[in-house]
Design an enzyme around this catalytic site. Structure first.
Site, mmCIF file in Angstrom:
data_model
loop_
_atom_site.group_PDB
_atom_site.id
_atom_site.type_symbol
_atom_site.label_atom_id
_atom_site.label_comp_id
_atom_site.label_asym_id
_atom_site.label_seq_id
_atom_site.Cartn_x
_atom_site.Cartn_y
_atom_site.Cartn_z
ATOM 1 N N THR A 194 0.876 -1.177 0.000
ATOM 2 C CA THR A 194 0.000 0.000 0.000
ATOM 3 C C THR A 194 0.912 1.226 0.000
ATOM 4 O O THR A 194 2.068 1.131 0.419
ATOM 5 C CB THR A 194 -0.881 0.046 1.255
ATOM 6 O OG1 THR A 194 -0.018 0.117 2.388
ATOM 7 C CG2 THR A 194 -1.747 -1.181 1.384
ATOM 8 N N GLU A 339 -5.762 -3.956 -0.973
ATOM 9 C CA GLU A 339 -6.098 -5.112 -0.136
ATOM 10 C C GLU A 339 -7.192 -5.978 -0.749
ATOM 11 O O GLU A 339 -7.552 -7.017 -0.220
ATOM 12 C CB GLU A 339 -6.554 -4.626 1.252
ATOM 13 C CG GLU A 339 -5.437 -4.071 2.124
ATOM 14 C CD GLU A 339 -5.178 -2.572 1.920
ATOM 15 O OE1 GLU A 339 -5.552 -2.061 0.845
ATOM 16 O OE2 GLU A 339 -4.603 -1.934 2.818
ATOM 17 N N LYS A 447 -15.127 16.647 10.707
ATOM 18 C CA LYS A 447 -16.014 16.483 11.863
ATOM 19 C C LYS A 447 -16.401 17.866 12.363
ATOM 20 O O LYS A 447 -15.601 18.563 12.965
ATOM 21 C CB LYS A 447 -15.331 15.644 12.938
ATOM 22 C CG LYS A 447 -15.042 14.274 12.369
ATOM 23 C CD LYS A 447 -14.427 13.295 13.306
ATOM 24 C CE LYS A 447 -14.233 11.972 12.574
ATOM 25 N NZ LYS A 447 -12.970 11.801 11.888
ATOM 26 N N TRP A 452 -20.698 14.630 10.720
ATOM 27 C CA TRP A 452 -19.680 14.386 9.703
ATOM 28 C C TRP A 452 -20.038 15.094 8.402
ATOM 29 O O TRP A 452 -21.191 15.076 7.981
ATOM 30 C CB TRP A 452 -19.573 12.888 9.404
ATOM 31 C CG TRP A 452 -18.898 12.107 10.470
ATOM 32 C CD1 TRP A 452 -18.515 12.548 11.708
ATOM 33 C CD2 TRP A 452 -18.534 10.729 10.401
ATOM 34 N NE1 TRP A 452 -17.939 11.525 12.402
ATOM 35 C CE2 TRP A 452 -17.939 10.397 11.633
ATOM 36 C CE3 TRP A 452 -18.648 9.750 9.423
ATOM 37 C CZ2 TRP A 452 -17.460 9.125 11.911
ATOM 38 C CZ3 TRP A 452 -18.177 8.474 9.687
ATOM 39 C CH2 TRP A 452 -17.575 8.169 10.923
HETATM 40 P P1 ADP Z 1 -3.488 3.499 -1.249
HETATM 41 O O1 ADP Z 1 -3.603 4.592 -2.274
HETATM 42 O O2 ADP Z 1 -3.796 3.949 0.138
HETATM 43 O O3 ADP Z 1 -2.343 2.603 -1.421
HETATM 44 P P2 ADP Z 1 -5.307 2.060 -2.765
HETATM 45 O O4 ADP Z 1 -4.647 2.573 -3.982
HETATM 46 O O5 ADP Z 1 -5.535 0.649 -2.602
HETATM 47 O O6 ADP Z 1 -4.604 2.508 -1.512
HETATM 48 O O7 ADP Z 1 -6.602 2.903 -2.595
HETATM 49 C C1 ADP Z 1 -7.751 2.434 -1.973
HETATM 50 C C2 ADP Z 1 -8.631 3.576 -1.591
HETATM 51 O O8 ADP Z 1 -8.856 4.466 -2.680
HETATM 52 C C3 ADP Z 1 -10.003 3.150 -1.162
HETATM 53 O O9 ADP Z 1 -10.010 2.685 0.153
HETATM 54 C C4 ADP Z 1 -10.794 4.428 -1.353
HETATM 55 O O10 ADP Z 1 -10.635 5.313 -0.260
HETATM 56 C C5 ADP Z 1 -10.149 5.046 -2.549
HETATM 57 N N1 ADP Z 1 -10.935 4.754 -3.749
HETATM 58 C C6 ADP Z 1 -10.719 3.810 -4.672
HETATM 59 N N2 ADP Z 1 -11.637 3.863 -5.648
HETATM 60 C C7 ADP Z 1 -12.484 4.880 -5.327
HETATM 61 C C8 ADP Z 1 -13.651 5.447 -5.928
HETATM 62 N N3 ADP Z 1 -14.141 4.998 -7.079
HETATM 63 N N4 ADP Z 1 -14.250 6.464 -5.282
HETATM 64 C C9 ADP Z 1 -13.769 6.950 -4.122
HETATM 65 N N5 ADP Z 1 -12.679 6.460 -3.513
HETATM 66 C C10 ADP Z 1 -12.041 5.445 -4.108
#
Ligand code: ADP
Length: 550
Positions: A194, A339, A447, A452
């Site tokens: 991640t 994940e 918040k 929220w």
């Molecule tokens: P990171 O960038 O933290 O490594 P990921 O690339 O796996 O993690 O991103 C996952 C997160 O991206 C999700 O938990 C969500 O918050 C956000 N996300 C992914 N797709 C969407 C979407 N279509 N709309 C809003 N948020 C999204």
């Protein structure tokens, strides 16, 4: 592996492990003549077929065997979307080793941390990244050799890298006489970290089984809908969550694959879309901004592009409307995370939604959508109690399924699951039709006075204003309400809008108390390693911002 009871009467069908190698074998045998086209770092366009890809993957698998790579060993890559990277996907995982895709946009310290944590044995990388790799190599303790993916005449005359090999030499000096080994489908196949915006990056370790199931499921019509009649250009990088599984799902269908290499600007992408008659693509919203700007500025249209998947962060409705109405491109809004391999939900309509007026359909398409069969989801309150599916009540989003993480690599991150469910860190609503909509990431929610405020809605409204190119909303400390929303805006080049005009733009579109307290204009939003807006960076910059006291 199975923790479930066995029936006294077991089924009598063939027990064949679900293995990644079967995809490239299938693509060669049934779609051998279909093309893979790549724009290379070298600058030219390279073309070959699925049969060629299979042959070279087997040569690379033989080369890795020669280098002593064993089952379960991690082999890292740092490469763009291209044919050699695809070969590494199949050679490494197919031979039983674990493909660890490194994101070059991470900080050098994070890259060194990740390779040490993964205990990578070899690193296969592209010319673009030679200076970066040379800079971090001394900190990468476990890497025994470096393989540079370039033509022989592009190899550096000298390099500080120990045991530097030329990829093409390895391919040339090995035969494609190689039998993909059979092994337990639950064996690890690939590893993605991640992006670790808070704390150290954590590893998601996929298995052959999870990858194959994700591949099957993601090609379905109400998911990515990939077929043998498509030409697919994955903009989403193969170094981030396996390009949403496209390196597996596209060969599985025999679709033509078109790789953009390092050239992701509007012009390069547009030229490739047209030259290769691309029908389907996938990427994060920030990528489409560049392409759409280029197309609009030059009064162009698309001649073959029919459908795109947008995800990774919320697709702004204004962008979706432009793609749908101006260019006739179907937009599938998808949600997922590292994940989850990554696909969880997609927004496509069901028959009964077709009776809805256009605004009703658009509203459904703007949501993150329904789960893909295999994934289950629910929303819960902070005490873990399940919340109703009414499209209004929002709560913490939890998921489960055979391609959802059970534990981080090396068991890091403590107890990952809550009662068998994975907490996504997202806050969402689910409506009566089972369509999920992300309100926010829990850490980005504002918040205000015990209530929220979701920032995605506020950003989407701002981005529908013609003078706004990009918008991000953050919470800023407030003496009375704890936090209040501050809208941070990048204006479209050559256009102007004032704070007052933007705030007035919210009238009637949202509850009055959700309206941002202030607007700040900046030149560019900080974008992270995965193409997403870095809200924590914006929060830091505006930590001392004083809101007007009206
Ligand atoms: P990171 O960038 O933290 O490594 P990921 O690339 O796996 O993690 O991103 C996952 C997160 O991206 C999700 O938990 C969500 O918050 C956000 N996300 C992914 N797709 C969407 C979407 N279509 N709309 C809003 N948020 C999204």
């Amino acid at each position: 592996m199975s923790e479930y009871p066995r029936s006294p009467l077991m089924g009598q069908m063939m027990s064949q492990p679900l293995l990644i190698s079967s995809i490239i074998k299938h693509a060669d045998r049934y779609f051998g003549k279909n093309e893979i086209v790549s724009r290379r770092v070298e600058g030219d366009i390279h073309r070959y077929t699925y049969s060629d890809c299979h042959s070279r993957s087997k040569k690379l698998a033989n080369a890795l065997r020669g280098l002593g790579v064993q089952m379960g060993d991690r082999v890292a890559t740092m490469a763009w979307n291209g044919y050699r990277h695809l070969e590494a996907y199949y050679a490494v995982s197919g031979s039983g080793a674990v493909l660890h895709t490194l994101n070059p946009r991470l900080f050098p310290e994070q890259i060194a941390y990740i390779t040490n944590h993964a205990e990578d044995q070899y690193l296969i990388f592209e010319l673009t990244f030679l200076p970066l790799i040379e800079a971090v190599a001394q900190h990468c303790k476990t890497i025994k050799g470096y393989i540079l993916m370039c033509d022989r005449d592009r190899m550096p005359a000298q390099s500080a890298l120990p045991n530097l090999m030329c990829y093409e030499d390895l391919i040339d000096s090995n035969s494609d006489d190689y039998e993909w080994p059979l092994f337990d489908e639950n064996s690890a196949s690939s590893l993605c970290y991640t992006s670790g915006t808070t704390g150290n990056p954590k590893g998601a370790l996929y298995s052959h089984r999870s990858t194959l199931l994700h591949s099957y499921a993601s090609t379905m019509p109400d998911a990515l809908n990939v077929s043998g009649r498509d030409a697919v250009l994955p903009v989403v990088p193969m170094f981030h969550v396996n390009a949403w599984g496209l390196p597996y799902s596209v060969p599985l269908t025999g679709a033509k694959m078109v790789f953009p290499g390092p050239s992701l600007n509007g012009k390069s992408l547009y030229d490739l879309f047209e030259a290769e008659q691309v029908t389907f693509s996938a990427g994060v919203p920030t990528v489409w901004l560049g392409l759409l700007n280029y197309v609009a500025q030059n009064n162009l249209t698309f001649s073959s592009f029919k459908r795109t998947v947008i995800g990774g962060s919320a697709c702004p409705p204004a962008m979706m409307k432009t793609l749908r109405h101006k260019y006739g491109i179907e937009v599938v809004h998808a949600w997922g995370m590292t994940e989850m391999s990554p696909l969880g939900t997609c927004a496509t309509l069901q028959s009964r939604h077709l009776a809805l007026p256009e605004e009703g359909q658009q509203a459904m398409l703007e949501k993150q959508g329904h789960v893909i069969f295999g994934v289950d989801m629910k929303i819960v309150d902070d005490a873990g109690k399940e919340l109703p599916w009414d499209g209004k009540t929002y709560g913490n989003l939890l998921v489960k399924g055979p391609w959802v993480i059970q534990d981080y690599y090396k068991g890091e991150g403590g107890d990952v699951l809550e009662d068998g469910w994975f907490p996504t860190g997202d806050v969402a609503t689910i409506d009566g039709d089972g369509y999920m909509q992300i309100t926010d990431r829990s850490k980005d929610v504002i918040k205000s006075g015990g209530e929220w405020i979701g920032t995605i809605d506020l950003e989407n409204i701002a981005m529908a204003h013609p003078a706004v190119l990009q918008a991000a909303c953050i919470g800023v400390l407030h003496p009375k309400w704890d936090e209040r929303p501050l809208l941070v805006v990048v204006k479209r080049p050559g256009m102007d809008v004032t704070r007052e005009e933007l705030l007035a733009f919210y009238e009637g579109k949202i509850a009055k108390w959700w309206t941002p307290d202030d607007v700040a204009f900046i030149d560019a939003l900080p974008i992270g390693a995965t193409g997403k807006v870095l809200k924590n960076r914006i929060r830091e910059s505006f930590r001392d911002h004083v809101l007007p006291t009206a």
